[in-house]
Motif scaffolding. Structure first.
Motif, short mmCIF file in Angstrom:
data_model
loop_
_atom_site.label_atom_id
_atom_site.label_comp_id
_atom_site.label_asym_id
_atom_site.label_seq_id
_atom_site.Cartn_x
_atom_site.Cartn_y
_atom_site.Cartn_z
N ALA A 61 0.81 -1.21 0.00
CA ALA A 61 0.00 0.00 0.00
C ALA A 61 0.85 1.27 0.00
O ALA A 61 1.92 1.31 0.61
N GLN A 104 0.55 -4.79 5.75
CA GLN A 104 -0.03 -4.84 4.41
C GLN A 104 -1.25 -5.76 4.37
O GLN A 104 -2.31 -5.39 3.83
N LEU A 105 -1.13 -6.94 4.95
CA LEU A 105 -2.24 -7.90 4.94
C LEU A 105 -3.46 -7.37 5.71
O LEU A 105 -4.60 -7.52 5.26
N HIS A 130 -4.13 -4.13 6.41
CA HIS A 130 -4.61 -2.89 5.80
C HIS A 130 -5.63 -3.20 4.69
O HIS A 130 -6.54 -2.40 4.46
N GLN A 131 -5.46 -4.34 4.05
CA GLN A 131 -6.36 -4.71 2.96
C GLN A 131 -7.71 -5.22 3.45
O GLN A 131 -8.66 -5.31 2.68
N GLN A 132 -7.80 -5.57 4.74
CA GLN A 132 -9.02 -6.16 5.27
C GLN A 132 -10.00 -5.11 5.78
O GLN A 132 -9.64 -3.95 5.98
N SER A 133 -11.23 -5.55 6.01
CA SER A 133 -12.24 -4.65 6.56
C SER A 133 -11.91 -4.36 8.02
O SER A 133 -11.19 -5.11 8.67
N THR A 151 -1.99 3.84 7.87
CA THR A 151 -2.93 2.76 7.58
C THR A 151 -4.10 2.80 8.56
O THR A 151 -4.13 3.62 9.48
#
Length: 413
Positions: A9, A61-62, A64-67, A101
Motif C-alpha cells: 500500500a 499490508q495484509l 490494511h487490505q481487510q475490513s 494505515t
C-alpha cells in the motif's frame, strides 16, 4: 530492489520513506514475500538486521487490505515477546510503519494498571504485542479473544524458550484458529527451537542469514584482563576518555548494577540504571532518557540484552561476563546496528576466563586482547578520582617495597 517497487500500500510506502527505509535488508528481502503469501516462516538473523520490520511490513499490508470490523476483545495478529521493553519497542515500530494505515496496534504488558488496557481491548485491536503474563490474565478474565488470530509471531523465540514459555506458547495455540499463520524470529537457533517450530507449524519456510557468524561484522571486539575489584577504574577511564559516546554497560545482577552506578557517581559520572527490579514506569523513563542521549551511560542487566533497539550506541561494555555464551551475542548486538559501526569491550577477571573461552568457542573466533602493561594498569587506577592520586601512588610504592623485601628474604634463605 527498493521498497517503492514493492506491491504494498502507498500508505506503508509513505511511512517507510519518512523513516528512512529505502532498500530491504537481507532478512526483509527474503522474509517479506513469503509472509505476504501466507507461508509459515522460521527466520534466523543477526541482531540489528531489521527483523522487526521484516514481519511488521507484510503484516501491516495484509491487515490494511481487510475490513475494519472487529468484535469485543478480538485480535487479528498476536506478537508474543519475552520482555515488556521489547513489546513496547515492537509496538512503536508497527505504529511508525503503519502510521497512515487503518491498522490498530497495542502493546499489552504487566507492571501497569490494566483498566486502560481492558477498555482498549473491548473495542478489538488488529495487532497485539504481548508478554505472556498479562495476556493470560486478561484471557482468563474474558477480555481477550484469540480465536480470530490470523498470524502468530514469536519474536526472540530462543529466549522465550530459555525463560520457560514453551507451555505458554502451546496454550496460546490451543486458542487460535487452525489455519493461522506462524512466524518464528530469532537471532540464534538450536535443536530445541527447531523441534518446537516444526511441531507447531505447517512446512515452514526456513530463512537463515549468516548462520556461520552470529555477530554483525560492524562490531569490533576486544577484551581487557582486569581484576574484579579494579573494573570500576577502567570503566571510569573509558567513560571520561570518550565523554560524547553513548555507552551501554552490562553487569550480571541487579545489586551489581546499583553498585557500579554508585561508583560512577562518586567520580562525577552520571549514569542511568536499568534492571528487572525497577518499576515499569521507571524502566520506560530510563530507556527514553538514554535514547535521547541526555545521559550517555546506561548500566543494566541482561534485561536489555535482547532485541532492544537503542539508537547510536557507540560502546557495549561487558563489565561482567555473561553466564551463558549466547548472551554475549545479544549484548554486543546493541551496537553496530544497521550500517553503523560499534565497539564491544569486555573486562575479564581471572575467575571469568573459563567463560571467555566458552564465548570464543561459541562465536568461532578469538576476541582481540587489549594488552595492558603494569604501568598502564597502575596509571588507570591512579587516574581515578575516587581516591586521591597521591594516596594511590603511595600504596603502589609501598606494595613494590614489600615485594622487594620478600625477594630479599627469599634470597637469604
Amino acid at each position: 530492489m527498493k521498497f517503492e517497487q514493492y506491491r504494498i500500500a502507498e500508505e506503508i510506502k509513505r511511512s517507510l520513506a519518512e523513516n528512512g527505509f529505502k532498500r530491504p535488508t537481507d532478512i526483509q528481502y527474503k522474509a517479506i514475500p513469503s509472509i505476504l503469501k501466507g507461508d509459515d516462516v522460521l527466520a534466523i538473523a543477526q541482531t540489528g538486521t531489521g527483523k522487526t520490520a521484516a514481519f511488521a511490513i507484510p503484516v501491516l499490508q495484509l491487515l490494511h487490505q481487510q475490513s475494519r470490523s472487529r468484535t469485543k476483545g478480538e485480535v487479528k495478529c498476536l506478537v508474543m515477546v519475552p520482555t515488556r521493553e521489547l513489546a513496547i519497542q515492537i509496538s512503536e515500530v508497527f505504529k511508525q510503519i503503519g502510521k497512515y494505515t487503518r491498522v490498530d496496534i497495542m502493546a499489552l504488558v504487566g507492571g501497569v494498571e490494566q483498566d486502560a488496557q481492558i477498555k482498549k481491548l473491548d473495542k478489538g485491536v488488529d495487532v497485539l504485542i504481548a508478554t505472556p503474563g498479562r495476556m493470560f490474565d486478561l484471557i482468563s478474565q474474558g477480555h481477550l479473544d484469540l480465536s480470530h488470530v490470523q498470524t502468530l509471531i514469536l519474536d526472540e523465540a530462543d529466549h522465550m524458550l530459555d525463560l520457560g514459555f514453551i507451555r505458554d506458547i502451546r496454550d496460546v495455540i490451543k486458542h487460535l484458529r487452525r489455519d493461522h499463520q506462524t512466524l518464528f524470529f530469532s537471532a540464534t537457533i538450536d535443536t530445541e527451537i527447531k523441534d518446537l517450530a516444526y511441531s507447531i507449524v505447517r512446512n515452514p519456510i526456513r530463512i537463515q542469514i549468516s548462520p556461520e557468524d552470529p555477530i554483525s561484522k560492524n562490531v569490533s571486539h576486544s577484551v581487557a584482563f582486569v581484576e574484579m575489584d579494579d573494573k570500576r577504574f577502567f570503566l571510569e577511564r573509558l567513560v571520561k576518555e570518550f565523554p560524547e559516546n553513548k555507552i551501554l554497560v552490562f553487569v550480571r545482577t541487579k545489586v551489581r548494577a546499583e553498585r557500579v552506578a554508585a561508583a560512577m557517581e562518586r567520580v562525577g559520572v552520571k549514569s542511568l540504571i536499568m534492571h528487572g527490579g525497577r518499576e515499569q514506569d521507571d524502566r520506560l523513563s530510563v530507556m527514553n532518557e538514554f535514547k535521547k542521549g541526555d545521559v550517555k551511560i546506561l548500566i543494566t542487566t541482561d534485561v536489555n540484552a535482547r532485541g532492544i533497539d537503542i539508537p547510536n550506541v557507540d560502546y557495549v561494555v561487558n563489565y561482567d561476563l555473561p553466564d551463558e555464551p549466547e548472551k554475549y551475542v545479544h549484548r554486543v548486538g546493541r551496537t553496530g546496528r544497521g550500517v553503523q559501526k560499534g565497539q564491544a569491550v569486555t573486562f575479564c577477571s581471572t575467575e571469568e576466563k573459563p567463560m571467555l573461552e566458552q564465548i570464543q568457542t561459541y562465536i568461532g573466533k578469538e576476541i582481540q586482547v587489549m594488552k595492558i602493561d603494569k604501568n598502564d594498569y597502575r596509571e588507570t587506577i591512579a587516574f581515578s578520582e575516587d581516591i586521591p592520586n597521591e594516596n594511590w601512588q603511595l600504596l603502589i610504592e609501598q606494595h613494590e617495597k614489600a615485594l622487594q623485601e620478600k625477594k630479599r628474604k627469599k634470597k637469604k634463605k
